[in-house]
Design a protein around this motif. Structure first.
Motif, PDB file in Angstrom:
ATOM      1  N   GLU A   1      -0.506   8.334   8.424  1.00  0.00           N
ATOM      2  CA  GLU A   1       0.092   8.406   9.758  1.00  0.00           C
ATOM      3  C   GLU A   1       0.513   9.838  10.057  1.00  0.00           C
TER       4      GLU A   1
ATOM      5  N   GLY B   1      -7.613  -0.672   1.474  1.00  0.00           N
ATOM      6  CA  GLY B   1      -6.347  -0.656   2.211  1.00  0.00           C
ATOM      7  C   GLY B   1      -5.138  -0.303   1.377  1.00  0.00           C
ATOM      8  N   GLU B   2      -5.357   0.231   0.173  1.00  0.00           N
ATOM      9  CA  GLU B   2      -4.235   0.564  -0.710  1.00  0.00           C
ATOM     10  C   GLU B   2      -3.547   1.873  -0.341  1.00  0.00           C
TER      11      GLU B   2
ATOM     12  N   HIS C   1       1.803   4.862   1.365  1.00  0.00           N
ATOM     13  CA  HIS C   1       1.746   5.407   2.724  1.00  0.00           C
ATOM     14  C   HIS C   1       1.861   6.922   2.683  1.00  0.00           C
TER      15      HIS C   1
ATOM     16  N   PRO D   1       0.818  -1.221   0.000  1.00  0.00           N
ATOM     17  CA  PRO D   1       0.000   0.000   0.000  1.00  0.00           C
ATOM     18  C   PRO D   1       0.845   1.261   0.000  1.00  0.00           C
TER      19      PRO D   1
ATOM     20  N   THR E   1      -2.418   4.035   3.364  1.00  0.00           N
ATOM     21  CA  THR E   1      -2.414   4.191   4.813  1.00  0.00           C
ATOM     22  C   THR E   1      -1.917   5.589   5.162  1.00  0.00           C
TER      23      THR E   1
ATOM     24  N   GLY F   1      -8.194   5.381   1.463  1.00  0.00           N
ATOM     25  CA  GLY F   1      -7.562   4.091   1.708  1.00  0.00           C
ATOM     26  C   GLY F   1      -8.575   3.003   2.004  1.00  0.00           C
ATOM     27  N   VAL F   2      -9.603   3.363   2.791  1.00  0.00           N
ATOM     28  CA  VAL F   2     -10.661   2.399   3.077  1.00  0.00           C
ATOM     29  C   VAL F   2     -11.409   2.040   1.804  1.00  0.00           C
TER      30      VAL F   2
ATOM     31  N   TYR G   1      -7.439   8.934   4.496  1.00  0.00           N
ATOM     32  CA  TYR G   1      -7.809   7.710   5.221  1.00  0.00           C
ATOM     33  C   TYR G   1      -9.046   7.076   4.588  1.00  0.00           C
TER      34      TYR G   1
END
Length: 240
Positions: free
Chosen positions: A39, A34-35, A4, A2, A37, A29-30, A26
């Motif tokens: 932070e 999940g591709e 990031h 994925p 993420t 990504g969902v 986010y």
């Protein structure tokens, strides 16, 4: 693996600059299984970071890793543009600085120019320089985040935007300032005022994960992007 996204926090950051793209990326990504993420990071590593808005604090969970492929997003600062007495607030040691959005006092009453100049005294500029030199990273900014990069000498000759009050600063640092809501200069994508962080993040979703993912997030958030993402392509427009 994925993609990031690392969203950088520093003392006095503008919360909306960081949280709006965080939520959009986010959600993307969902939607993409999940591709992508996301932070929150700092130059120093995991810690509580106080924003420039009412003492709102977010916790970063990692250190900024300029070797990790993906996205790095830099927000602007939140605080007064000038001191309450109307005087000119110069950043420490004569550092050059520029405005972001908002007119509330940042941490310890600091102005936005002071907050950005303080960030330049940390390890952040060196990490961002390394990230910008990494061909597998796209560096992105919201509002005064591009001013921070420009003040660090990292945007000379690049096309970028920022809050309209900071466009002169970009010009003064050798940046090719563009008065657009989102400017896509390849591995550098910048957004204008604070709410443009939503538009910037949706543009990134479309660019990296496709228009169907971006549209799904637009629908979820009941929001439609504003403006056209500016790129230095196509014919030069004639004067109106």
């Amino acid at each position: 693996m994925p993609m990031h996204a690392q969203i950088v926090l520093f003392d006095g950051f503008d919360p909306l600059d960081a949280v709006a793209p965080f939520e959009v990326l986010y959600a993307g990504g969902v939607a993409a299984g999940g591709e992508l993420t996301v932070e929150l990071v700092t130059a120093e590593g995991p810690r509580e970071v106080v924003s420039g808005t009412g003492g709102l604090t977010l916790r970063a969970t990692a250190a900024l890793d300029p070797a990790r492929p993906g996205l790095v997003l830099v927000p602007g600062a939140s605080g007064r543009i000038t001191p309450p007495d109307g005087g000119q607030a110069g950043p420490p040691d004569g550092e050059q600085a520029g405005p972001d959005d908002g007119d509330q006092a940042g941490p310890d009453g600091a102005t936005i120019p002071v907050l950005l100049a303080r960030a330049l005294t940390t390890g952040l500029p060196a990490l961002l320089k390394t990230a910008m030199e990494n061909p597998r990273i796209t560096v992105t900014t919201v509002c005064g985040g591009s001013a921070l990069l420009a003040m660090a000498g990292l945007l000379e000759g690049r096309y970028a935007t920022t809050h309209h009050l900071g466009l002169d600063l970009l010009d003064a640092t050798g940046t090719r300032a563009v008065a657009a809501r989102v400017v896509d200069d390849g591995d550098l994508v910048t957004g204008a005022g604070v709410t443009s962080g939503i538009d910037l993040a949706l543009h990134l979703l479309e660019r990296e994960l496709g228009p169907r993912i971006a549209h799904a997030v637009e629908t979820l958030f009941a929001y439609e992007r504003r403006g056209t993402a500016w790129r230095n392509t196509g014919p030069e427009p004639a004067a109106f």
